[in-house]
Design an enzyme around this catalytic site. Structure first.
Site, PDB file in Angstrom:
ATOM      1  CG  HIS A   1      11.180  -5.733  45.775  1.00 27.08           C
ATOM      2  ND1 HIS A   1      12.461  -5.227  45.395  1.00 27.08           N
ATOM      3  CD2 HIS A   1      11.324  -5.435  47.198  1.00 27.08           C
ATOM      4  CE1 HIS A   1      13.238  -4.788  46.344  1.00 27.08           C
ATOM      5  NE2 HIS A   1      12.665  -4.564  47.537  1.00 27.08           N
TER       6      HIS A   1
ATOM      7  CE1 TYR B   1       5.340  -6.705  50.651  1.00 27.82           C
ATOM      8  CE2 TYR B   1       5.355  -8.827  52.052  1.00 27.82           C
ATOM      9  CZ  TYR B   1       5.247  -7.428  51.854  1.00 27.82           C
ATOM     10  OH  TYR B   1       5.237  -6.573  53.282  1.00 27.82           O
TER      11      TYR B   1
ATOM     12  CG  ASP C   1      13.932  -5.756  42.543  1.00 28.59           C
ATOM     13  OD1 ASP C   1      13.800  -4.750  42.610  1.00 28.59           O
ATOM     14  OD2 ASP C   1      14.255  -6.540  43.288  1.00 28.59           O
TER      15      ASP C   1
ATOM     16  CG  ASN D   1      17.482  -1.204  50.970  1.00 25.56           C
ATOM     17  OD1 ASN D   1      18.463  -0.405  51.170  1.00 25.56           O
ATOM     18  ND2 ASN D   1      16.226  -0.594  51.153  1.00 25.56           N
TER      19      ASN D   1
ATOM     20  CG  ASN E   1      14.851  -3.722  53.187  1.00 24.08           C
ATOM     21  OD1 ASN E   1      14.934  -3.929  51.802  1.00 24.08           O
ATOM     22  ND2 ASN E   1      13.997  -2.826  53.623  1.00 24.08           N
TER      23      ASN E   1
ATOM     24  CE1 TYR F   1       8.036  -9.962  54.813  1.00 23.09           C
ATOM     25  CE2 TYR F   1       8.880 -11.208  56.403  1.00 23.09           C
ATOM     26  CZ  TYR F   1       7.864 -10.642  55.871  1.00 23.09           C
ATOM     27  OH  TYR F   1       6.632 -11.348  56.223  1.00 23.09           O
TER      28      TYR F   1
END
Length: 187
Positions: A19, A14, A89, A110, A67, A65
């Protein structure tokens, strides 16, 4: 002490995704203040302490992470919502444009939702970095986890870091909002 959270997802998969602009802004700010983000043993975050004449700021990248970003707050129970700045973001802004605001809803993000649930409040400062909406036919998840190849997003990360650095150096939220809101590469 003020807590600055840069939201993103851990891992090389990632690393340069849209994100992860929150992580990128904190990396740039840490470099500006010449501090290094480090991982604490048995803690799910990377951090660096920035000390100014008047204040201490803890730069934190949650490693839970996106969320589950709010889970990192258990390590900082003494920090009130009004002493938190979140960098993340925002699909509703054009790529590279930034927006600073205090309070508000999660707007479907989220990471913000998770933080607001843990805090039972949304009264923290946000620095949004625009990543635009996905093109027609592109899934939202694929868009936010995808990589942007143009210069716009890098410009947004640079502006986001400048705005964050101004807050750390003592400028008020109002001053930073006036100076940076809705700025992009052509400003």
């Amino acid at each position: 002490m003020k807590l600055i959270l840069g939201l993103g997802n851990p891992g090389t998969k990632y690393a340069d995704s849209r994100h992860n602009v929150g992580f990128s802004v904190l990396d740039a700010s840490a470099a500006f203040f010449q501090v290094r983000l480090r991982k604490r043993c048995f803690h799910l975050y990377r951090y660096a302490l920035v000390v100014t004449d008047n204040e201490e700021f803890l730069l934190v990248q949650p490693l839970t992470y996106m969320n589950a970003s709010g889970k990192v707050l258990k390590y900082f129970p003494q920090v009130a919502p009004e002493d938190i700045i979140v960098v993340c973001d925002q699909m509703d802004l054009p790529s590279g444009m930034i927006r600073i605001r205090k309070g508000g809803s999660s707007a479907g993000h989220n990471g913000l939702k998770s933080l607001m649930q843990e805090l039972d409040s949304g009264e923290f400062v946000r620095i949004y970095i625009g990543i635009s909406r996905p093109s027609e036919g592109v899934d939202v998840v694929d868009h936010v986890l995808g990589k942007e190849t143009g210069p716009d997003l890098q410009q947004g990360i640079r502006l986001g870091a400048e705005a964050l650095n101004a807050l750390i150096k003592g400028d008020s939220v109002q001053e930073v909002m006036i100076a940076y809101n809705r700025r992009n590469r052509s400003s």
